[in-house]
Design a protein around this motif. Structure first.
Motif, PDB file in Angstrom:
ATOM      1  N   GLU A  39      34.676   0.756 -16.028  1.00 19.94           N
ATOM      2  CA  GLU A  39      34.118  -0.292 -16.891  1.00 19.94           C
ATOM      3  C   GLU A  39      33.507  -1.418 -16.045  1.00 19.94           C
ATOM      4  OE1 GLU A  39      33.161  -2.762 -20.088  1.00 19.94           O
ATOM      5  OE2 GLU A  39      33.804  -0.672 -20.172  1.00 19.94           O
ATOM      6  N   TRP A  40      34.235  -1.863 -15.020  1.00 21.79           N
ATOM      7  CA  TRP A  40      33.727  -2.934 -14.150  1.00 21.79           C
ATOM      8  C   TRP A  40      32.485  -2.463 -13.401  1.00 21.79           C
ATOM      9  CZ3 TRP A  40      35.113  -7.975 -13.960  1.00 21.79           C
ATOM     10  CH2 TRP A  40      36.268  -8.334 -14.649  1.00 21.79           C
ATOM     11  N   VAL A  64      35.922  -5.126  -8.604  1.00 21.14           N
ATOM     12  CA  VAL A  64      35.902  -3.671  -8.456  1.00 21.14           C
ATOM     13  C   VAL A  64      36.669  -3.268  -7.204  1.00 21.14           C
ATOM     14  CG1 VAL A  64      34.400  -1.700  -7.926  1.00 21.14           C
ATOM     15  CG2 VAL A  64      33.808  -3.249  -9.790  1.00 21.14           C
ATOM     16  N   ALA A  65      36.434  -3.957  -6.099  1.00 18.11           N
ATOM     17  CA  ALA A  65      37.111  -3.624  -4.840  1.00 18.11           C
ATOM     18  C   ALA A  65      38.621  -3.803  -4.951  1.00 18.11           C
ATOM     19  CB  ALA A  65      36.553  -4.484  -3.707  1.00 18.11           C
ATOM     20  N   GLU A  68      40.012  -1.013  -7.278  1.00 17.03           N
ATOM     21  CA  GLU A  68      39.977   0.276  -6.584  1.00 17.03           C
ATOM     22  C   GLU A  68      41.103   0.382  -5.567  1.00 17.03           C
ATOM     23  OE1 GLU A  68      36.121   0.660  -4.796  1.00 17.03           O
ATOM     24  OE2 GLU A  68      35.357   1.795  -6.513  1.00 17.03           O
ATOM     25  N   ARG A  69      41.281  -0.675  -4.806  1.00 14.39           N
ATOM     26  CA  ARG A  69      42.323  -0.663  -3.778  1.00 14.39           C
ATOM     27  C   ARG A  69      43.703  -0.462  -4.396  1.00 14.39           C
ATOM     28  NH1 ARG A  69      41.562  -5.575  -1.573  1.00 14.39           N
ATOM     29  NH2 ARG A  69      39.430  -4.999  -1.126  1.00 14.39           N
ATOM     30  N   ALA A  70      43.967  -1.152  -5.503  1.00 18.10           N
ATOM     31  CA  ALA A  70      45.272  -1.029  -6.172  1.00 18.10           C
ATOM     32  C   ALA A  70      45.480   0.390  -6.696  1.00 18.10           C
ATOM     33  CB  ALA A  70      45.372  -2.039  -7.310  1.00 18.10           C
ATOM     34  N   VAL A  71      44.445   0.948  -7.309  1.00 15.37           N
ATOM     35  CA  VAL A  71      44.555   2.308  -7.840  1.00 15.37           C
ATOM     36  C   VAL A  71      44.792   3.292  -6.702  1.00 15.37           C
ATOM     37  CG1 VAL A  71      43.267   4.173  -8.953  1.00 15.37           C
ATOM     38  CG2 VAL A  71      43.197   1.887  -9.919  1.00 15.37           C
ATOM     39  N   LEU A  72      44.009   3.177  -5.640  1.00 13.26           N
ATOM     40  CA  LEU A  72      44.153   4.108  -4.523  1.00 13.26           C
ATOM     41  C   LEU A  72      45.517   4.005  -3.850  1.00 13.26           C
ATOM     42  CD1 LEU A  72      40.604   3.981  -2.942  1.00 13.26           C
ATOM     43  CD2 LEU A  72      41.663   5.888  -4.136  1.00 13.26           C
ATOM     44  N   ASN A  73      46.056   2.798  -3.741  1.00 13.52           N
ATOM     45  CA  ASN A  73      47.394   2.645  -3.157  1.00 13.52           C
ATOM     46  C   ASN A  73      48.431   3.395  -3.976  1.00 13.52           C
ATOM     47  OD1 ASN A  73      46.577   1.100  -0.982  1.00 13.52           O
ATOM     48  ND2 ASN A  73      46.969  -0.842  -2.004  1.00 13.52           N
ATOM     49  N   SER A  96      38.784   5.165   0.428  1.00 18.05           N
ATOM     50  CA  SER A  96      38.723   3.824  -0.142  1.00 18.05           C
ATOM     51  C   SER A  96      37.296   3.484  -0.535  1.00 18.05           C
ATOM     52  CB  SER A  96      39.275   2.845   0.889  1.00 18.05           C
ATOM     53  OG  SER A  96      38.453   1.769   1.072  1.00 18.05           O
ATOM     54  N   GLY A  97      37.141   2.836  -1.673  1.00 17.24           N
ATOM     55  CA  GLY A  97      35.830   2.431  -2.155  1.00 17.24           C
ATOM     56  C   GLY A  97      34.995   3.572  -2.698  1.00 17.24           C
TER      57      GLY A  97
END
Length: 146
Positions: free
Chosen positions: A26-27, A96-97, A100-105, A142-143
């Motif tokens: 969405e973002w 967004v960054a 993304e970082r939180a989801v990937l962690n 990441s990203g």
């Protein structure tokens, strides 16, 4: 960070990560809209400059007004483009960054614990396939969520 020590906790974190992935999409969509608005404003500026340079030849006083109006329009369009960058694109890009970082962690933690928890709790083949499929929706780098 929530402790992932059971299949229920694993499922809960995976579901939360899927919801946050939807938020990231969405973002990213909002960011794309803001960037398209910037391109539109930049295009208006280019057209205004082209009009000033290639506009019809009129009397010297009329031509000066024509050029001044076109250049003011170009300056305004560039100002709008800059404002979009400062007020929308930069903040959205940061959001967004962060998301993304939180989801990937979280997803990386889930990937590390997946085999251990599934073996410990004797997950069936269907649940394992389903979980692998859900985890595969998340990119690894990441990203790179998208």
């Amino acid at each position: 960070m929530e402790k992932i020590d059971s299949g229920d906790a694993f499922e809960r974190i995976l579901s939360q990560s899927e919801k946050r992935l939807d938020e990231v999409h969405e973002w990213r969509s909002r960011l794309g809209i803001a960037r398209r608005a910037q391109v539109a404003a930049g295009s208006v500026a280019l057209v205004a400059v082209a009009v000033a340079l290639l506009g019809p030849n009129r009397s010297s006083s009329g031509q000066g007004t024509w050029i001044a109006l076109a250049l003011l329009t170009a300056a305004a369009a560039l100002g709008v483009s800059f404002a979009i960058q400062v007020r929308r694109v930069n903040p959205l890009g940061r959001q967004v960054a962060i998301k993304e970082r939180a989801v990937l962690n979280d997803v990386n933690r889930l990937r590390e614990l997946f085999i251990y928890i599934s073996q410990r709790e004797n997950w069936g083949d269907e649940r394992i396939r389903n979980t692998k499929s859900r985890l595969s929706k998340f990119s690894i780098g990441s990203g790179a969520i998208g």
